[in-house]
Design a protein around this motif. Sequence first.
Motif, PDB file in Angstrom:
ATOM      1  N   GLY A 159       0.818  -1.211   0.000  1.00 49.03           N
ATOM      2  CA  GLY A 159       0.000   0.000   0.000  1.00 49.03           C
ATOM      3  C   GLY A 159       0.847   1.255   0.000  1.00 49.03           C
ATOM      4  N   SER A 160       1.927   1.249   0.784  1.00 45.42           N
ATOM      5  CA  SER A 160       2.825   2.407   0.833  1.00 45.42           C
ATOM      6  C   SER A 160       3.446   2.667  -0.535  1.00 45.42           C
ATOM      7  CB  SER A 160       3.937   2.179   1.861  1.00 45.42           C
ATOM      8  OG  SER A 160       3.407   2.031   3.155  1.00 45.42           O
ATOM      9  N   PRO A 183      -0.884  12.441   7.347  1.00 49.99           N
ATOM     10  CA  PRO A 183      -1.887  11.700   6.558  1.00 49.99           C
ATOM     11  C   PRO A 183      -1.582  10.209   6.418  1.00 49.99           C
ATOM     12  CG  PRO A 183      -1.405  13.795   5.500  1.00 49.99           C
ATOM     13  CD  PRO A 183      -0.416  13.638   6.604  1.00 49.99           C
ATOM     14  N   VAL A 184      -0.290   9.814   6.598  1.00 46.73           N
ATOM     15  CA  VAL A 184       0.064   8.397   6.506  1.00 46.73           C
ATOM     16  C   VAL A 184      -0.732   7.567   7.509  1.00 46.73           C
ATOM     17  CG1 VAL A 184       1.932   6.729   6.879  1.00 46.73           C
ATOM     18  CG2 VAL A 184       2.374   8.843   5.626  1.00 46.73           C
ATOM     19  N   PHE A 185      -0.962   8.129   8.697  1.00 44.59           N
ATOM     20  CA  PHE A 185      -1.663   7.395   9.748  1.00 44.59           C
ATOM     21  C   PHE A 185      -3.156   7.228   9.436  1.00 44.59           C
ATOM     22  CE2 PHE A 185       1.940   9.459  11.932  1.00 44.59           C
ATOM     23  CZ  PHE A 185       2.556   8.328  12.443  1.00 44.59           C
ATOM     24  N   ILE A 186      -3.629   7.948   8.431  1.00 43.74           N
ATOM     25  CA  ILE A 186      -5.044   7.832   8.042  1.00 43.74           C
ATOM     26  C   ILE A 186      -5.193   6.971   6.789  1.00 43.74           C
ATOM     27  CG2 ILE A 186      -7.084   9.106   7.261  1.00 43.74           C
ATOM     28  CD1 ILE A 186      -6.171  11.444   8.991  1.00 43.74           C
ATOM     29  N   PHE A 187      -4.442   7.347   5.726  1.00 43.34           N
ATOM     30  CA  PHE A 187      -4.695   6.654   4.462  1.00 43.34           C
ATOM     31  C   PHE A 187      -4.149   5.233   4.450  1.00 43.34           C
ATOM     32  CE2 PHE A 187      -0.655   8.852   3.133  1.00 43.34           C
ATOM     33  CZ  PHE A 187       0.076   7.737   2.759  1.00 43.34           C
ATOM     34  N   LEU A 188      -3.045   4.954   5.192  1.00 39.74           N
ATOM     35  CA  LEU A 188      -2.491   3.604   5.167  1.00 39.74           C
ATOM     36  C   LEU A 188      -3.437   2.576   5.800  1.00 39.74           C
ATOM     37  CD1 LEU A 188      -0.044   2.406   3.919  1.00 39.74           C
ATOM     38  CD2 LEU A 188       1.206   2.714   6.053  1.00 39.74           C
ATOM     39  N   PRO A 189      -3.991   2.831   6.994  1.00 44.04           N
ATOM     40  CA  PRO A 189      -4.998   1.884   7.516  1.00 44.04           C
ATOM     41  C   PRO A 189      -6.218   1.741   6.609  1.00 44.04           C
ATOM     42  CG  PRO A 189      -4.225   3.326   9.278  1.00 44.04           C
ATOM     43  CD  PRO A 189      -3.667   3.869   7.988  1.00 44.04           C
ATOM     44  N   MET A 190      -6.627   2.861   5.980  1.00 36.67           N
ATOM     45  CA  MET A 190      -7.775   2.797   5.069  1.00 36.67           C
ATOM     46  C   MET A 190      -7.470   1.912   3.858  1.00 36.67           C
ATOM     47  SD  MET A 190      -9.094   6.768   5.128  1.00 36.67           S
ATOM     48  CE  MET A 190     -10.292   6.466   3.832  1.00 36.67           C
ATOM     49  N   ILE A 191      -6.247   2.034   3.337  1.00 35.82           N
ATOM     50  CA  ILE A 191      -5.866   1.219   2.185  1.00 35.82           C
ATOM     51  C   ILE A 191      -5.826  -0.259   2.555  1.00 35.82           C
ATOM     52  CG2 ILE A 191      -3.929   0.668   0.646  1.00 35.82           C
ATOM     53  CD1 ILE A 191      -3.306   3.664   0.579  1.00 35.82           C
TER      54      ILE A 191
END
Length: 607
Positions: A112-113, A434-442
């Motif tokens: 994802g990253s 934003p990494v802490f938001i979009f990464l779990p979402m992905i």
Amino acid sequence: MKSSFKRYVIGKPLRSDTLGEQKLNKRKALAILSSDALSSVAYGPEQILIVLMTVSTVAFWYSLPIAVGVVVLLAALIFSYRQVIFAYPHGGGAYVVSRENLGVNAGLVAGGSLLVDYILTVAVSVSAGTDAITSAFPSLHPYNVFIAVFFVICLTLLNLRGVTESASILAYPVYLFVAVMLILIGVGIYNVATGQVPAELSPKVGTPVAGISLFILLKAFASGSSALTGVEAISNAIPNFKDPGPKNASKTLLAMGGILAVLFIGIVSLAYFYGIAPNAEETVVSQIAEASVGRNFFYYIVQGTTAMILVLAANTGYSAFPLLAVNLSKDRFIPRMFQIRGDRLGYSNGILMLGLAAIILIILFDGATEHLIPLYAVGVFIPFTLAQAGMMRKWWREKPKGWVAKFAINTIGAVISFIVAMMFFVTKLPQVWPVFIFLPMIILMFHRIKKHYQAVGEQLRLNNEELPNVEGNVFIVPVAGITKVVENTLHYAHSLKVDKIIAFYVAFDQDDAKAFEEKWKAWQPDVRLVTYYSPYRSITQPLMKFINKVEHQCVKTGHQVTVVIPQFIPKKGWHHMLHNQSSLLIRATLLFNKNVVIMTVPFHLTK
């Protein structure tokens, strides 16, 4: 016409058995897969100076040891990823390594990253290239976003034409950039060595700096480490290399590391000796070129090649993103459409998705690269860390010959990558949160997609269950009038010798309903007609009510309900907009009724 335009833009379709001809040799691979890493010398040194400038220009001498630290980190990553290439010769990079050695979730974090990082690669590279152009031509500043979007569209179309064709075109600008940078560094060093650069321009190394702190130095080092983005791309793209793939990929990786180290140290050193300070209107490379040779023809060559390499650096994303998407898609974490090869044998859906996402980012951030670079870099060092940790576990578990040295190399890479990742989180939290938001979402999205595919597989898998008996068929034919289209549909329905055919007509006026019933009785006395008066002029709602009623009765008798939709097809495509598309609307509505079969009987117009 549509097919002709597509062939003109993308090229003629290639046969599947010519896939081997689309592989890259080392020279082309170095250009197409290293452009991201090499281009970062245009903004990596500048990011170091931007941080140091918050203290004082006297602190610029710290850029030299920081640059050395970045090169040490580069060497660790190069040798670490060389291990990955030989251990996983089929590609996949950090995603495959993490998934197989650290578990599925670790693999999804890495995958994802990297997916996000490749999108940012395109957005950052193109935006930075646009900045280089507008530095040379300030009057173009208001058109930054438009120029950047235009470049993304061009790169997307170029990559849709195929890997080898894009590599053949892009190799020349990449090697021209390397040559021009080496000449610029050579001229700059000559000027410094011959005393043409006043010593007072640069602060003496070791000069005490008030206000400097470990936090500032770590922040500058983390910012400079953004130059290492793209190092992992070669390990992802091993399937694109000619045989022997791993050996060629390894040599390409070492060549890229050597060139990047020389260019990075060279640009940082010249920026120090010339006393260059970053500003919003002109890049550091532009100021170095002007200070070294003046605003002459060579200066514009430097700016032109810098702009080209920054724009073409996006091509690393176009090379790596589709292959990573294929691996995730094979594991059923993203849609299967990413496994489909296009006319030119490239994974065109991945290419198109990448281009679209990059355009959206450029528009949202107004083409401002400084807002994207920290997020871009932290998205790389997370997979860096996971890949090296995965390799450590692999060597520890398998213990092949010479595993101790391999384990040591990957341990060094893992530790340094982890430290840099933590530096980003600590020093640049306002930019990287934003990494802490979009990464779990992905990752959640990945699992939901996987769960869907598993559910579909269970339902489609053949088993020994007996299918329900169908005693007969009831056909419902929605009609809009007495026409050849309806006549053609009824004729087809009769040819199937079904048990019952029911025509259904919706009238918006009660007198119209009576008149139509009389005409129908005279025209088709053997076909039952059901009319419905719709005071609110709805067609689908009355039809659905009637279908549900018939279906409820057929469940008891074991009959299957089939809706046969008459539809006429205009001769020319643009004629469709001249007619209401009620047949398509009915079909779209019925698709969600699991107990009804839908048939369409087309009637083609000739004029």
